[in-house]
Design an enzyme around this catalytic site. Structure first.
Site, PDB file in Angstrom:
ATOM      1  CG  ASP A  83      49.069  25.248  42.469  1.00  0.00           C
ATOM      2  OD1 ASP A  83      49.334  26.147  41.720  1.00  0.00           O
ATOM      3  OD2 ASP A  83      50.133  24.446  42.780  1.00  0.00           O
TER       4      ASP A  83
ATOM      5  CG  ASP B 133      53.291  23.790  33.415  1.00  0.00           C
ATOM      6  OD1 ASP B 133      53.680  24.528  34.168  1.00  0.00           O
ATOM      7  OD2 ASP B 133      51.929  23.583  33.339  1.00  0.00           O
TER       8      ASP B 133
END
Length: 252
Positions: free
Chosen positions: A11, A130
């Site tokens: 990330d 997600d």
């Protein structure tokens, strides 16, 4: 039987790798190019880069990071975050990425999946989902880095993404992300059974055993993890050795 893949996730925010818990409380985890090189050497099957500061400035930083990474690794890598058009995809692929990950943009405009697959092929298009649990065997799709509930059912969206041309699903269990208590097994199995394309499980890795569980019970084709590798709580080789010992086919 196809070999199961082990995939570290980076990330990236403002040119640095960060990690949080359930998408919150980010802390620094290092330089993305250095980490990518390390994972390439250590036997990762692929890498995933997610640009979580995908403003205009973040995008410029990310292109530079992709170019530097592509010059220093020998494994495929996927890039996502702030990709909203075929032109964005082209820019990222030209910088050296092998696949594009679409999340929020695909939910807001599903035909983007179709457009990308038509130009670059389905093998280049990964749809990231997600997911947060809303009830027994029910999960909702979230967008904008896990901030916005959409009202969309995860299973239905996964099927739609496949029909539109996605070549792979990157499935993150938000409830388990960063908790290190194991992947969302029931979520992963439900999506894996619903689609005919590979599913990458994400969110919750805390031990070698968790990879085994999600690749067998969860029926995932690949397992993705971040902090467990970044902070050297285990290594890719240790995970692969454990899986081999349990009879799971992995790449050497």
């Amino acid at each position: 039987m196809l070999a199961k893949r082990i995939i570290p996730c980076l990330d990236v925010k403002d040119g640095r790798v960060v990690k949080g818990v359930q998408f919150l409380g980010l802390r620094d985890a290092g330089d993305p190019v250095e980490l990518a090189e390390k994972y390439s050497r250590e036997g990762a099957d692929e890498l995933v880069f997610l640009d979580i500061s995908a403003s205009h400035e973040g995008r410029k930083t990310m292109v530079e990071v992709i170019e530097r990474t592509a010059a220093n690794i020998t494994i495929p890598f996927t890039v996502g975050g702030g990709i909203n058009s075929v032109d964005d995809m082209k820019r990222i692929l030209r910088a050296g990425a092998d696949k594009i990950s679409l999340n929020t943009a695909a939910v807001l405009r599903p035909e983007l999946i179709q457009e990308g697959a038509a130009v670059f092929g389905s093998q280049c298009i990964v749809v990231a989902i997600d997911a947060r649990r809303t009830g027994e065997n029910r999960w909702e799709v979230y967008t904008h880095g896990g901030r916005n509930a959409t009202g969309r059912d995860v299973i239905a969206w996964a099927k739609e993404a496949e029909a539109l041309g996605a070549g792979e699903i990157l499935l993150t269990s938000m409830d388990d992300d960063g908790e290190k208590k194991g992947f969302g097994i029931d979520l992963t199995a439900a999506v894996s059974e619903a689609v005919g394309i590979p599913v990458i499980a994400s969110g919750g890795a805390g031990a070698r055993e968790h990879f085994y569980e999600v690749l067998t019970e969860g029926k995932a084709d690949a397992a993705l993890a971040a902090s467990i590798f970044h902070y050297e709580e285990t290594s890719i080789q240790a995970v692969k050795d454990y899986l081999l010992g349990k009879g799971v086919v992995v790449r050497p």
